[in-house]
Design a protein around this motif. Sequence first.
Motif, PDB file in Angstrom:
ATOM      1  N   VAL A  29      -8.524  38.504  -2.668  1.00 44.64           N
ATOM      2  CA  VAL A  29      -8.852  37.091  -2.888  1.00 44.64           C
ATOM      3  C   VAL A  29      -9.779  36.987  -4.091  1.00 44.64           C
ATOM      4  N   THR A  30      -9.301  36.311  -5.141  1.00 40.55           N
ATOM      5  CA  THR A  30     -10.087  36.164  -6.371  1.00 40.55           C
ATOM      6  C   THR A  30     -10.415  34.699  -6.682  1.00 40.55           C
ATOM      7  N   GLY A  31     -10.006  33.805  -5.789  1.00 38.48           N
ATOM      8  CA  GLY A  31     -10.306  32.400  -6.016  1.00 38.48           C
ATOM      9  C   GLY A  31     -10.011  31.560  -4.790  1.00 38.48           C
ATOM     10  N   VAL A  32     -10.738  30.432  -4.671  1.00 38.42           N
ATOM     11  CA  VAL A  32     -10.505  29.469  -3.599  1.00 38.42           C
ATOM     12  C   VAL A  32     -10.296  28.100  -4.240  1.00 38.42           C
ATOM     13  N   MET A  33      -9.126  27.514  -4.015  1.00 35.39           N
ATOM     14  CA  MET A  33      -8.791  26.206  -4.569  1.00 35.39           C
ATOM     15  C   MET A  33      -9.035  25.120  -3.535  1.00 35.39           C
ATOM     16  N   ASP A  34      -9.296  23.922  -4.019  1.00 33.11           N
ATOM     17  CA  ASP A  34      -9.358  22.786  -3.115  1.00 33.11           C
ATOM     18  C   ASP A  34      -7.950  22.527  -2.580  1.00 33.11           C
ATOM     19  N   ASP A  35      -7.851  21.942  -1.406  1.00 36.08           N
ATOM     20  CA  ASP A  35      -6.540  21.618  -0.834  1.00 36.08           C
ATOM     21  C   ASP A  35      -5.834  20.579  -1.692  1.00 36.08           C
ATOM     22  N   PHE A  36      -4.506  20.664  -1.738  1.00 38.11           N
ATOM     23  CA  PHE A  36      -3.762  19.691  -2.540  1.00 38.11           C
ATOM     24  C   PHE A  36      -3.850  18.314  -1.877  1.00 38.11           C
ATOM     25  N   PRO A  37      -4.001  17.256  -2.666  1.00 37.44           N
ATOM     26  CA  PRO A  37      -4.040  15.902  -2.091  1.00 37.44           C
ATOM     27  C   PRO A  37      -2.673  15.492  -1.575  1.00 37.44           C
ATOM     28  N   GLU A  38      -2.654  14.449  -0.741  1.00 36.97           N
ATOM     29  CA  GLU A  38      -1.394  14.014  -0.133  1.00 36.97           C
ATOM     30  C   GLU A  38      -0.420  13.458  -1.156  1.00 36.97           C
ATOM     31  N   ASN A  39      -0.929  13.029  -2.316  1.00 36.70           N
ATOM     32  CA  ASN A  39      -0.035  12.501  -3.354  1.00 36.70           C
ATOM     33  C   ASN A  39       0.240  13.545  -4.434  1.00 36.70           C
ATOM     34  N   SER A  40       0.434  14.775  -3.990  1.00 36.18           N
ATOM     35  CA  SER A  40       0.774  15.865  -4.908  1.00 36.18           C
ATOM     36  C   SER A  40       2.193  16.348  -4.649  1.00 36.18           C
ATOM     37  N   SER A  41       2.982  16.515  -5.708  1.00 35.74           N
ATOM     38  CA  SER A  41       4.337  17.051  -5.566  1.00 35.74           C
ATOM     39  C   SER A  41       4.322  18.555  -5.334  1.00 35.74           C
ATOM     40  N   ILE A  42       3.262  19.210  -5.779  1.00 35.05           N
ATOM     41  CA  ILE A  42       3.129  20.658  -5.610  1.00 35.05           C
ATOM     42  C   ILE A  42       2.263  20.920  -4.385  1.00 35.05           C
ATOM     43  N   GLU A  43       2.844  21.603  -3.387  1.00 39.94           N
ATOM     44  CA  GLU A  43       2.115  21.914  -2.167  1.00 39.94           C
ATOM     45  C   GLU A  43       1.936  23.430  -2.068  1.00 39.94           C
ATOM     46  N   SER A  76       4.534   7.544   6.305  1.00 39.19           N
ATOM     47  CA  SER A  76       3.518   7.244   5.301  1.00 39.19           C
ATOM     48  C   SER A  76       2.220   7.957   5.649  1.00 39.19           C
ATOM     49  N   HIS A  77       1.255   7.873   4.741  1.00 39.87           N
ATOM     50  CA  HIS A  77      -0.043   8.527   4.950  1.00 39.87           C
ATOM     51  C   HIS A  77      -1.170   7.532   4.696  1.00 39.87           C
ATOM     52  N   PHE A  93       3.179   2.277  11.910  1.00 42.31           N
ATOM     53  CA  PHE A  93       3.809   2.166  10.587  1.00 42.31           C
ATOM     54  C   PHE A  93       3.905   3.536   9.931  1.00 42.31           C
ATOM     55  N   ASN A  94       2.830   4.312   9.968  1.00 40.89           N
ATOM     56  CA  ASN A  94       2.839   5.657   9.384  1.00 40.89           C
ATOM     57  C   ASN A  94       3.870   6.549  10.053  1.00 40.89           C
ATOM     58  N   LYS A  95       3.970   6.422  11.363  1.00 39.18           N
ATOM     59  CA  LYS A  95       4.930   7.245  12.107  1.00 39.18           C
ATOM     60  C   LYS A  95       6.358   6.852  11.780  1.00 39.18           C
ATOM     61  N   MET A  96       6.613   5.559  11.724  1.00 36.37           N
ATOM     62  CA  MET A  96       7.973   5.067  11.489  1.00 36.37           C
ATOM     63  C   MET A  96       8.454   5.369  10.075  1.00 36.37           C
ATOM     64  N   PHE A  97       7.566   5.157   9.087  1.00 32.13           N
ATOM     65  CA  PHE A  97       7.965   5.278   7.690  1.00 32.13           C
ATOM     66  C   PHE A  97       7.425   6.542   7.021  1.00 32.13           C
ATOM     67  N   LEU A 147       0.832  -1.210   0.000  1.00 37.40           N
ATOM     68  CA  LEU A 147       0.000   0.000   0.000  1.00 37.40           C
ATOM     69  C   LEU A 147       0.867   1.262   0.000  1.00 37.40           C
ATOM     70  N   THR A 148       1.992   1.214   0.718  1.00 33.60           N
ATOM     71  CA  THR A 148       2.917   2.358   0.703  1.00 33.60           C
ATOM     72  C   THR A 148       3.481   2.566  -0.690  1.00 33.60           C
ATOM     73  N   SER A 149       3.875   1.493  -1.359  1.00 35.75           N
ATOM     74  CA  SER A 149       4.408   1.587  -2.723  1.00 35.75           C
ATOM     75  C   SER A 149       3.347   2.114  -3.686  1.00 35.75           C
ATOM     76  N   ALA A 150       2.112   1.611  -3.561  1.00 38.52           N
ATOM     77  CA  ALA A 150       1.032   2.061  -4.435  1.00 38.52           C
ATOM     78  C   ALA A 150       0.763   3.546  -4.245  1.00 38.52           C
ATOM     79  N   PHE A 151       0.838   4.001  -2.984  1.00 40.66           N
ATOM     80  CA  PHE A 151       0.641   5.435  -2.711  1.00 40.66           C
ATOM     81  C   PHE A 151       1.741   6.271  -3.367  1.00 40.66           C
ATOM     82  N   GLU A 152       2.990   5.827  -3.222  1.00 37.79           N
ATOM     83  CA  GLU A 152       4.107   6.575  -3.814  1.00 37.79           C
ATOM     84  C   GLU A 152       3.977   6.629  -5.341  1.00 37.79           C
ATOM     85  N   LEU A 153       3.572   5.530  -5.951  1.00 36.84           N
ATOM     86  CA  LEU A 153       3.455   5.473  -7.410  1.00 36.84           C
ATOM     87  C   LEU A 153       2.251   6.259  -7.936  1.00 36.84           C
TER      88      LEU A 153
END
Length: 815
Positions: free
Chosen positions: A180-194, A376-377, A370-374, A39-45
């Motif tokens: 303020v001219t726009g409101v975006m949804d929060d970036f997902p956890e699997n986004s490289s752009i934060e 992960s999310h 596991f999430n704390k150690m590695f 599941l960690t690998s699938a999340f990263e990919l």
Amino acid sequence: MIRNYIKIAFRNLWKNKTYTFINILGLSVAFGSSILLYLTSAFELSFDNFHKDSDQIFRLYFSSKQKDGTSNISGTMAYPLTPALKADFPELVGVTRINWGANSVTYKDKKFDKMIRSADADFLKMFSFPLLKGNVNTSLSALNNIVISKNMADDIFGSEEPMGKQLMLDIAGKHSPFIVTGVMDDFPENSSIEYDAFIRTETYPEYDRMKNEWNSQNHEVFLKLPPNVSQSAFEKRLEPFLQKYMKANFDGAKKEGQPKNERGQYLSLLLTPLSDIHFDTAIVSGQGTSKAYVYTLLTIAGLILLIASINFINLTVASSLTRAKEVGVRKSLGASKSQLFLQNWGEAFLVCSVALILGLGLAYISLPQFNKMFRSHLSINNFLVWSNLIILIIGFLLVTIIAGGYPAMVASRFNIVEVLKGKLSMKKPGFLRNSLITTQFTVACLLISCTIVVFQQLKYLRTKPLGYNKEQVISVPINGAMQGSIAVEKMRNELLKYPSIVSISGSRINIGRGLDGSSSKSMSGFDYYPNANNLNVSKQILTHWVFVEYDFLKTMDIKPLQGRDFSKQFGTDSSAIVVTESFAKQMGEKNAVDKFILPDSSVGRIKIIGVVPDFNLYSLHEKREAITLQLTRKMRGVSYILVRVSPQNMTASMDLVKKTWKEIAPETEFQGSFIDENVNRWYKKEERLSQIFTTAAGIAILLSCMGLFAIALIVIEQRTKEIGVRKVLGASIPNIVTLISKDFLKLVLVAFVIATPIAYYLMSKWLEDFAYKTDLSWWIFALAGIVSLVIAFLTVSYQAIRAALMNPVKSLKTE
């Protein structure tokens, strides 16, 4: 009939409680750990694959060769690049620059620390971050526009309508109003752009001065290609484009004798697909997640399952020999091979099903740790994704078919006559069992070797001298609380009253990775003319440019090799620089002090007043490069306050710095940290890999020893009479222990011989990612082999000693 088979299966499993327990425990641990690793690998990919047309979005980077032949990769771009791309390639769907914009936001006298990024208007149209309010075509059309995230809107405005409201942003010490001219949804956890918000690129304080400077590079550039244009074709078109706008760089490289890169160019502008950005470790100095790391997780998951399956096969085949008469009787009563196969495979399926349920429960219980150690999310939602469920079912069926099917097939093929006569024998006795045990310990030795190498490299990274003293220095992010130089001066005035404070300075960039998580680079390239009267001879200079405050060298404990540090006694130091040895070597000057350079015609000549030893500005993934230190300017202020404290009672010193910061900036969160801790955060990825290998090696050893323990028990049961005869004939306990143990230890030695070259090759490839690395000494692999031998010997010898201590009279009575 099926009900009877189930009853028989339960009775057999209960009768052989020890083997059943070992099988279920081993498989459940294997299933649980493998599920988490998968599941960690699938999340990263999955990173960045949520963007529409993600295969058409790319990030730009420069590629060249240094004089020593090593590759030079840079992802920072110059401001005029984006307008030039739009002008020369109008068919591009979009081009945007992305940079850091501001950290501090004020609304109604309340200050908030937020991640404000700068971008161009095309950003909203290129990427698929949903715009909840506003228009993608107009929300970033004006320079005073700001598009905020849903989370930022909730934090600042609560239930109040954010659209049209005015926010004050602190940009390099200057407060500027934004609407303020726009409101975006929060970036997902699997986004490289934060992000927390976006403003326009042109709001950067020195944009007007740098907008035509091709050698001042400080931001990333993304572009989106039309569907009919391939990456390779566009990279080819970028070659004349680069010659057109950066001809001076090509001429300088040619004069210097710089080698050409793999494309036959002195400098290439290339594209990184969006899907590969998360895995890019070269451009972000090793901070990205390497795909090798992801594949390592998948490999370890597979190896753990393999070891558990081997245990299952060995134990089931070995125990099936004790049930040979049962099979013979069933065959004589008319049972077919298929019926016998289904009965035996049904038992295996039952064991695997129970193990899978327990493994899922184990994975769920272990999820927080596991999430704390590695880092992960993972959550329960990751378990419920249909693609993951399909992979889980397929994996379970494969394990059941392979681990349960083979023993069932062996049992169903027993010869009825030999079985009932008690003469059952296997062809090449023990060959399969020995091969599987060897495979188990090969994996275990491999993982132990990898664990030791990663640990050694991590130790090396943390102890190697960096060219400055990282101990006892506190770094405090200013986070836009006020102009950087003012913040440093206020802290200096307050803190130097205390004897525990040694010195105070400031820097534009942090040393290591601080609690604010930000990092940046600023590279500059220009020509140096040794003889002002001969402009035909020049040296090309490429350097990191760092703005600092007075006492930077003192605070970081860096001693000048030539010249001096910045001093308030010299008014001209505001336009002077201190450079490193590598900078002086590029100049070709033995004594660079009092020499002048002209990096920017709009700024004028700059005098070198000091030369210091090379030091590692970034992690040890990359070599030390030329660095230029310059006193901060009004628009290029410092972002971090550096405080060196005495080694006595550093906790009290940290409390003092925190208390002082709260007095001068009461509304800004204190995120101070020691630089040695920041440097260690550079290597979180390696630390995580070390934890993964350690855990995997532990599980592999545990499972292997469980299997070895059970096999040794079965072998001893089968040789009970032999042991009794040997004792009667005078064999000692050590003789019997050696007799039983030596065959197993030979297998471990064979496993060590197989694992060592594989481990050496894999770890050599892994260490190539570091500019500075530990040596792969012979003792590392020898230690792995010794550990495996000792553990195997202790596992087998326990059963061997028990067998040797048995009363030989009882042994000889054994059927």
